[in-house]
Design a protein around this motif. Structure first.
Motif, PDB file in Angstrom:
ATOM      1  N   ILE A 110     -44.202 -13.951 -22.411  1.00 38.84           N
ATOM      2  CA  ILE A 110     -44.467 -14.112 -23.835  1.00 38.84           C
ATOM      3  C   ILE A 110     -43.124 -13.591 -24.430  1.00 38.84           C
ATOM      4  O   ILE A 110     -42.301 -13.976 -25.261  1.00 38.84           O
ATOM      5  N   VAL A 111     -42.576 -12.211 -23.924  1.00 43.17           N
ATOM      6  CA  VAL A 111     -41.428 -11.560 -24.363  1.00 43.17           C
ATOM      7  C   VAL A 111     -40.207 -12.443 -24.326  1.00 43.17           C
ATOM      8  O   VAL A 111     -39.295 -12.725 -25.159  1.00 43.17           O
ATOM      9  N   ARG A 112     -40.134 -12.968 -23.158  1.00 42.69           N
ATOM     10  CA  ARG A 112     -39.106 -13.764 -22.908  1.00 42.69           C
ATOM     11  C   ARG A 112     -39.011 -15.124 -23.593  1.00 42.69           C
ATOM     12  O   ARG A 112     -37.880 -15.262 -24.325  1.00 42.69           O
ATOM     13  N   MET A 113     -40.040 -15.552 -24.123  1.00 38.52           N
ATOM     14  CA  MET A 113     -40.153 -16.775 -24.760  1.00 38.52           C
ATOM     15  C   MET A 113     -39.818 -16.707 -26.197  1.00 38.52           C
ATOM     16  O   MET A 113     -39.262 -17.282 -26.865  1.00 38.52           O
ATOM     17  N   LYS A 114     -40.498 -15.372 -26.607  1.00 31.58           N
ATOM     18  CA  LYS A 114     -39.803 -15.042 -28.126  1.00 31.58           C
ATOM     19  C   LYS A 114     -38.371 -14.765 -28.418  1.00 31.58           C
ATOM     20  O   LYS A 114     -37.967 -14.861 -29.399  1.00 31.58           O
ATOM     21  N   LYS A 115     -37.885 -14.334 -27.384  1.00 32.57           N
ATOM     22  CA  LYS A 115     -36.278 -14.046 -27.423  1.00 32.57           C
ATOM     23  C   LYS A 115     -35.451 -15.211 -27.336  1.00 32.57           C
ATOM     24  O   LYS A 115     -34.414 -15.232 -27.717  1.00 32.57           O
ATOM     25  N   GLU A 116     -35.919 -16.359 -26.924  1.00 34.72           N
ATOM     26  CA  GLU A 116     -35.440 -17.604 -26.673  1.00 34.72           C
ATOM     27  C   GLU A 116     -35.279 -18.472 -28.163  1.00 34.72           C
ATOM     28  O   GLU A 116     -35.728 -18.244 -28.965  1.00 34.72           O
TER      29      GLU A 116
END
Length: 116
Positions: A110-116
């Protein structure tokens, strides 16, 4: 007790109370989870007793935080993510290791997707 020791004892007491309340725990619940007498914990939270490192470690373990988090006096109540982290930690502690790792993977994704 010297003024500096009194100041550190008070700040430590405030941090213990802050994290305990953040978790919605009573003093008695925290004391039992830490394996200590509730009256002694009350004295610590009032700044009347200066806890040992061993006692602080027991309290931290019961709160699900590290000793460094407890003693990070500069972060305190201004840490907007503290409540979310505490809720996640409280939930994950109820899981076995395999499920806890799955939750960690989901959160990381989720954190990775939010940073994209």
């Amino acid at each position: 007790m010297t003024d500096k020791k009194r100041e550190i004892t008070k700040k430590t007491a405030d941090r213990i109370r802050y994290f305990r309340k953040l978790l919605g725990m009573s003093q008695e619940q925290l004391a039992f989870a830490a394996g200590m007498n509730p009256a002694f914990l009350g004295h610590i939270e009032q700044g009347l007793k200066c806890p040992t490192i061993d006692t602080l470690q027991k309290i931290c373990s019961a709160l699900g935080i590290s000793l460094s988090q407890l003693l990070d006096f500069d972060r305190g109540k201004g840490d907007v993510n503290a409540e979310a982290r505490m809720r996640i930690n409280r939930a994950v502690r109820r899981l076995d290791a395999e499920d806890a790792n799955r939750v960690a993977t989901i959160v990381e994704e989720i954190v990775r997707m939010k940073k994209e």
